[in-house]
Design a protein around this motif. Structure first.
Motif, PDB file in Angstrom:
ATOM      1  N   ILE A  40      52.347 -13.518  13.689  1.00 37.87           N
ATOM      2  CA  ILE A  40      51.278 -13.679  14.677  1.00 37.87           C
ATOM      3  C   ILE A  40      50.785 -15.115  14.545  1.00 37.87           C
ATOM      4  CG2 ILE A  40      49.036 -12.887  15.525  1.00 37.87           C
ATOM      5  CD1 ILE A  40      51.061 -10.615  15.495  1.00 37.87           C
ATOM      6  N   LEU A  41      50.802 -15.854  15.645  1.00 31.71           N
ATOM      7  CA  LEU A  41      50.322 -17.233  15.655  1.00 31.71           C
ATOM      8  C   LEU A  41      48.979 -17.294  16.355  1.00 31.71           C
ATOM      9  CD1 LEU A  41      53.588 -19.109  16.706  1.00 31.71           C
ATOM     10  CD2 LEU A  41      52.745 -18.630  14.397  1.00 31.71           C
ATOM     11  N   ARG A  42      48.092 -18.131  15.835  1.00 28.32           N
ATOM     12  CA  ARG A  42      46.780 -18.328  16.458  1.00 28.32           C
ATOM     13  C   ARG A  42      46.254 -19.704  16.086  1.00 28.32           C
ATOM     14  NH1 ARG A  42      42.436 -18.048  13.791  1.00 28.32           N
ATOM     15  NH2 ARG A  42      41.231 -17.184  15.488  1.00 28.32           N
ATOM     16  N   PRO A  43      45.360 -20.263  16.921  1.00 30.93           N
ATOM     17  CA  PRO A  43      44.778 -21.557  16.561  1.00 30.93           C
ATOM     18  C   PRO A  43      43.821 -21.382  15.383  1.00 30.93           C
ATOM     19  CG  PRO A  43      43.749 -20.704  18.555  1.00 30.93           C
ATOM     20  CD  PRO A  43      44.853 -19.764  18.197  1.00 30.93           C
ATOM     21  N   HIS A  47      40.777 -26.240  11.689  1.00 26.00           N
ATOM     22  CA  HIS A  47      41.625 -27.425  11.700  1.00 26.00           C
ATOM     23  C   HIS A  47      42.469 -27.488  12.971  1.00 26.00           C
ATOM     24  CE1 HIS A  47      40.602 -27.868   7.484  1.00 26.00           C
ATOM     25  NE2 HIS A  47      40.981 -26.629   7.273  1.00 26.00           N
ATOM     26  N   PRO A  48      42.990 -28.676  13.299  1.00 26.37           N
ATOM     27  CA  PRO A  48      43.883 -28.804  14.453  1.00 26.37           C
ATOM     28  C   PRO A  48      45.304 -28.383  14.070  1.00 26.37           C
ATOM     29  CG  PRO A  48      43.558 -30.953  13.470  1.00 26.37           C
ATOM     30  CD  PRO A  48      42.671 -29.989  12.713  1.00 26.37           C
ATOM     31  N   CYS A  49      45.458 -27.101  13.770  1.00 25.49           N
ATOM     32  CA  CYS A  49      46.762 -26.570  13.389  1.00 25.49           C
ATOM     33  C   CYS A  49      46.872 -25.141  13.892  1.00 25.49           C
ATOM     34  CB  CYS A  49      46.954 -26.626  11.871  1.00 25.49           C
ATOM     35  SG  CYS A  49      45.926 -25.466  10.942  1.00 25.49           S
ATOM     36  N   ILE A  50      48.062 -24.588  13.715  1.00 27.69           N
ATOM     37  CA  ILE A  50      48.342 -23.205  14.095  1.00 27.69           C
ATOM     38  C   ILE A  50      48.435 -22.391  12.813  1.00 27.69           C
ATOM     39  CG2 ILE A  50      50.012 -21.671  15.196  1.00 27.69           C
ATOM     40  CD1 ILE A  50      50.952 -24.195  16.803  1.00 27.69           C
ATOM     41  N   GLU A  51      47.753 -21.262  12.775  1.00 27.83           N
ATOM     42  CA  GLU A  51      47.877 -20.340  11.653  1.00 27.83           C
ATOM     43  C   GLU A  51      48.996 -19.361  11.975  1.00 27.83           C
ATOM     44  OE1 GLU A  51      44.094 -18.374  11.404  1.00 27.83           O
ATOM     45  OE2 GLU A  51      43.124 -20.112  10.511  1.00 27.83           O
ATOM     46  N   ALA A  52      49.798 -19.040  10.977  1.00 26.27           N
ATOM     47  CA  ALA A  52      50.896 -18.088  11.129  1.00 26.27           C
ATOM     48  C   ALA A  52      50.683 -16.949  10.136  1.00 26.27           C
ATOM     49  CB  ALA A  52      52.231 -18.774  10.897  1.00 26.27           C
ATOM     50  N   TRP A  53      50.521 -15.755  10.662  1.00 20.93           N
ATOM     51  CA  TRP A  53      50.182 -14.584   9.862  1.00 20.93           C
ATOM     52  C   TRP A  53      51.292 -13.539   9.936  1.00 20.93           C
ATOM     53  CZ3 TRP A  53      45.248 -13.615   7.623  1.00 20.93           C
ATOM     54  CH2 TRP A  53      44.284 -14.598   7.875  1.00 20.93           C
ATOM     55  N   TYR A  83      41.538 -12.494  18.545  1.00 10.08           N
ATOM     56  CA  TYR A  83      42.612 -11.834  19.278  1.00 10.08           C
ATOM     57  C   TYR A  83      43.004 -12.489  20.598  1.00 10.08           C
ATOM     58  CZ  TYR A  83      41.432  -8.128  15.981  1.00 10.08           C
ATOM     59  OH  TYR A  83      41.176  -7.421  14.845  1.00 10.08           O
ATOM     60  N   ALA A  84      42.081 -13.116  21.286  1.00  8.83           N
ATOM     61  CA  ALA A  84      42.386 -13.624  22.627  1.00  8.83           C
ATOM     62  C   ALA A  84      43.430 -14.732  22.604  1.00  8.83           C
ATOM     63  CB  ALA A  84      41.120 -14.106  23.323  1.00  8.83           C
ATOM     64  N   ASP A  85      43.475 -15.507  21.533  1.00  7.17           N
ATOM     65  CA  ASP A  85      44.442 -16.597  21.429  1.00  7.17           C
ATOM     66  C   ASP A  85      45.515 -16.317  20.384  1.00  7.17           C
ATOM     67  OD1 ASP A  85      43.235 -18.224  23.391  1.00  7.17           O
ATOM     68  OD2 ASP A  85      41.740 -18.886  21.949  1.00  7.17           O
ATOM     69  N   ALA A  86      45.738 -15.043  20.070  1.00  6.97           N
ATOM     70  CA  ALA A  86      46.766 -14.657  19.103  1.00  6.97           C
ATOM     71  C   ALA A  86      48.047 -14.292  19.852  1.00  6.97           C
ATOM     72  CB  ALA A  86      46.286 -13.475  18.267  1.00  6.97           C
ATOM     73  N   ILE A  98      59.629 -20.192  19.849  1.00  5.78           N
ATOM     74  CA  ILE A  98      59.032 -21.067  20.853  1.00  5.78           C
ATOM     75  C   ILE A  98      57.526 -20.925  20.710  1.00  5.78           C
ATOM     76  CG2 ILE A  98      58.712 -21.501  23.316  1.00  5.78           C
ATOM     77  CD1 ILE A  98      61.590 -20.555  23.743  1.00  5.78           C
ATOM     78  N   LEU A  99      56.858 -22.052  20.490  1.00  5.37           N
ATOM     79  CA  LEU A  99      55.407 -22.039  20.339  1.00  5.37           C
ATOM     80  C   LEU A  99      54.754 -22.065  21.719  1.00  5.37           C
ATOM     81  CD1 LEU A  99      55.023 -24.679  17.487  1.00  5.37           C
ATOM     82  CD2 LEU A  99      55.097 -22.191  17.280  1.00  5.37           C
ATOM     83  N   PRO A 100      53.750 -21.222  21.952  1.00  3.98           N
ATOM     84  CA  PRO A 100      53.028 -21.275  23.220  1.00  3.98           C
ATOM     85  C   PRO A 100      52.394 -22.651  23.428  1.00  3.98           C
ATOM     86  CG  PRO A 100      52.523 -19.247  22.047  1.00  3.98           C
ATOM     87  CD  PRO A 100      53.294 -20.125  21.102  1.00  3.98           C
ATOM     88  N   ASP A 101      52.409 -23.131  24.672  1.00  4.48           N
ATOM     89  CA  ASP A 101      51.887 -24.464  24.987  1.00  4.48           C
ATOM     90  C   ASP A 101      50.441 -24.641  24.538  1.00  4.48           C
ATOM     91  OD1 ASP A 101      54.274 -25.361  26.029  1.00  4.48           O
ATOM     92  OD2 ASP A 101      53.738 -24.858  28.101  1.00  4.48           O
ATOM     93  N   VAL A 102      49.617 -23.615  24.692  1.00  7.69           N
ATOM     94  CA  VAL A 102      48.208 -23.729  24.309  1.00  7.69           C
ATOM     95  C   VAL A 102      48.072 -24.008  22.805  1.00  7.69           C
ATOM     96  CG1 VAL A 102      47.833 -21.219  24.001  1.00  7.69           C
ATOM     97  CG2 VAL A 102      45.912 -22.706  24.597  1.00  7.69           C
ATOM     98  N   LEU A 103      48.939 -23.421  22.005  1.00  7.87           N
ATOM     99  CA  LEU A 103      48.899 -23.669  20.567  1.00  7.87           C
ATOM    100  C   LEU A 103      49.444 -25.055  20.232  1.00  7.87           C
ATOM    101  CD1 LEU A 103      49.993 -20.203  19.109  1.00  7.87           C
ATOM    102  CD2 LEU A 103      47.676 -21.114  19.427  1.00  7.87           C
TER     103      LEU A 103
END
Length: 156
Positions: A40-43, A47-53, A83-86, A98-103
């Protein structure tokens, strides 16, 4: 338990895919349950990074949300921020995602990225920002450990 260790750099390919480091894929697969997304990826909130769970670890985030009154603003705010940006993501057979553009925009990612292991989760960073973050974290950790080692918790 499989953990995410080290920092690994990679590039997006011509189709916008990036390979999750092999050791991270192995840890994700070791923790995955049937019929769950690999990750699960989320902002990040901080920090300006993506968390990966891993999916199971992400499920633990529900505890604080469920403890709030379902009709409260606090519940709505926390649920929306978690949840909305996960994005549940599965890798292809070569381990690419493929990473979502928003992330990608949130983390300022262009062509190169860094995967940074944090134990039970990992983060995806723009390489220079990730290096700066690791440097800052090491400096704070040194201060924290020097305070803890000092008598009465007071560093000299």
């Amino acid at each position: 338990m499989s953990v995410f260790l080290g920092t690994h750099q990679n590039r997006f390919d011509a189709k916008g895919r990036v390979s999750i480091p092999a050791s991270f894929r192995a840890a994700l697969r070791a923790q995955a349950q049937p019929d769950e997304s690999l990750v699960i990826l989320r902002p990040s909130h901080l920090h300006p990074c993506i968390e990966a769970w891993p999916s199971a670890a992400f499920a633990t985030l529900a505890g604080p949300v469920e403890s709030l009154d379902i009709f409260s603003d606090d519940h709505d705010d926390l649920a929306a921020s978690l949840y909305a940006d996960a994005y549940p993501i599965d890798a292809d057979k070569e381990g690419r995602i493929i990473l979502p553009d928003v992330l990608k925009r949130h983390a300022n990612l262009t062509d190169e990225i860094s995967f940074m292991g944090l134990g039970r989760v990992f983060q995806i960073w723009e390489p220079e920002a990730g290096a700066k973050r690791r440097e800052e974290a090491r400096a704070r950790a040194r201060r924290m450990t020097s305070r803890a080692a000092a008598p009465n918790g007071v560093a000299s």
